[in-house]
Design an enzyme around this catalytic site. Structure first.
Site, PDB file in Angstrom:
ATOM      1  N   GLU A  51       0.839  -1.194   0.000  1.00  0.00           N
ATOM      2  CA  GLU A  51       0.000   0.000   0.000  1.00  0.00           C
ATOM      3  C   GLU A  51       0.875   1.246   0.000  1.00  0.00           C
ATOM      4  O   GLU A  51       1.658   1.443   0.931  1.00  0.00           O
ATOM      5  CB  GLU A  51      -0.914  -0.010   1.230  1.00  0.00           C
ATOM      6  CG  GLU A  51      -1.909  -1.172   1.205  1.00  0.00           C
ATOM      7  CD  GLU A  51      -2.887  -1.155   2.374  1.00  0.00           C
ATOM      8  OE1 GLU A  51      -2.766  -0.265   3.259  1.00  0.00           O
ATOM      9  OE2 GLU A  51      -3.773  -2.016   2.409  1.00  0.00           O
ATOM     10  N   HIS A  85      -7.848   1.591   1.356  1.00  0.00           N
ATOM     11  CA  HIS A  85      -7.863   1.211   2.771  1.00  0.00           C
ATOM     12  C   HIS A  85      -8.740   2.171   3.588  1.00  0.00           C
ATOM     13  O   HIS A  85      -8.319   2.748   4.594  1.00  0.00           O
ATOM     14  CB  HIS A  85      -6.436   1.200   3.342  1.00  0.00           C
ATOM     15  CG  HIS A  85      -6.282   0.300   4.524  1.00  0.00           C
ATOM     16  ND1 HIS A  85      -5.122  -0.399   4.796  1.00  0.00           N
ATOM     17  CD2 HIS A  85      -7.134  -0.026   5.534  1.00  0.00           C
ATOM     18  CE1 HIS A  85      -5.265  -1.105   5.903  1.00  0.00           C
ATOM     19  NE2 HIS A  85      -6.481  -0.883   6.379  1.00  0.00           N
TER      20      HIS A  85
END
Length: 315
Positions: free
Chosen positions: A262, A281
């Site tokens: 990420e 997220h």
């Protein structure tokens, strides 16, 4: 700086500052060297999921007494090293469970009705009712939950309200547990769940036993129309295998709020599919959930610093 906050904390900083000197630097996690240098006098550290709290960090923090985790995942914390030092770890408990459960239902609805594509086409001047009028209803579909804890149980309750059928796989849950007994959720072996479910939603922590839990073999066991939803941790899904299954038409779609890396490397192979919903997220991030999480963590950090028992300490 006795209290150090290295990631985004939209609320609660002022409350912490009334107790002791507090440094709030939400980008500090990106600069490891500077982070380690600021830990010398730190007694409390508050992080999200990007700051690696490992043995190297702890060696730079001789006075550290408590770590607050703004969320529930613990895979960025070396719990063994923290326990060895006697450092208390506190989390937000289930404060963001509602937000994640609502996101899961939103993801199912979005993919069932192809809403992003319909929105994009219509805003571009199109009016293609035939193309986007062949979505499907959640009513009557089978939802398979891998994990029936705080979040999984909330997803089940909401899915049942939509008229879905719900089965779950969770080795820690028995048929007498409230999530199964009260909600009427049927517990099933993993392979059975994979083969029977129209939607499969992941609600398990990242552990050695769950890393790549959804791999090529398990993807092959799913219906070719099934939709996979991951709001847990990216590494639970083998993303290369998922891309292969989607490319071959062996899966109906996916919604991924978490990724193995990420942000993911670019170009992202999963971004090429219209039937894949990708978000950064955010499943647990709502105004309400962040107020609850920040308040819970701030209060527990202060309890630990005052020598009191925290409410959401990790055992």
């Amino acid at each position: 700086m006795p209290i150090l906050i290295t990631e985004w904390m939209p609320m609660g900083v002022d409350h912490l500052a009334t107790f002791d000197a507090t440094t709030y630097d939400p980008q500090l996690w990106r600069d490891r060297a500077r982070l380690l240098a600021q830990l010398v006098d730190c007694t409390a550290l508050i992080v999200r999921n990007q700051t690696r709290v490992d043995a190297t960090l702890l060696a730079s923090a001789p006075r550290l007494r408590v770590v607050g985790r703004l969320g529930v995942g613990l895979d960025n914390l070396d719990l063994e090293a923290l326990r060895a030092r006697g450092i208390t770890v506190v989390t937000g408990g289930n404060a963001n469970a509602i937000a994640v459960a609502e996101y899961t239902l939103a993801a199912m609805l979005t993919l069932a009705r192809r809403l992003p594509a319909a929105d994009h086409r219509t805003k571009g001047g199109g009016w293609d009712r035939a193309a986007f009028g062949a979505g499907f209803e959640l009513h009557g579909k089978m939802l398979g939950l891998i994990g029936l804890g705080d979040i999984g149980a909330r997803v089940a309750r909401r899915a049942l309200a939509f008229g879905m059928r719900v089965i779950a796989h969770d080795p820690l849950i028995t048929p007498h547990h409230f999530a199964a007994a009260e909600l009427g959720v049927t517990l099933a072996p993993l392979d059975h769940l994979l083969g029977e479910s129209d939607f499969i939603s992941l609600h398990v922590p990242l552990l050695p036993t769950t890393r790549h839990l959804i791999n090529a073999d398990r993807l092959a066991r799913m219906k070719p129309t099934a939709v996979l939803i991951n709001t847990s941790r990216g590494e639970i899904v083998d993303e290369a295998a998922l891309a292969d299954a989607l490319r071959a038409g062996r899966l109906g779609g996916a919604a991924l709020d978490v990724r193995a890396q990420e942000p993911p490397e670019q170009p992202d192979p999963l971004a090429e599919f219209e039937k894949v919903l990708l978000t950064p997220h955010i499943a647990g991030l709502t105004t309400e959930s962040q107020a609850r999480v920040c308040q819970a963590v701030a209060e527990d950090v202060l309890r630990a610093l005052r020598g009191e028992k925290p409410l959401f300490a990790v055992q």
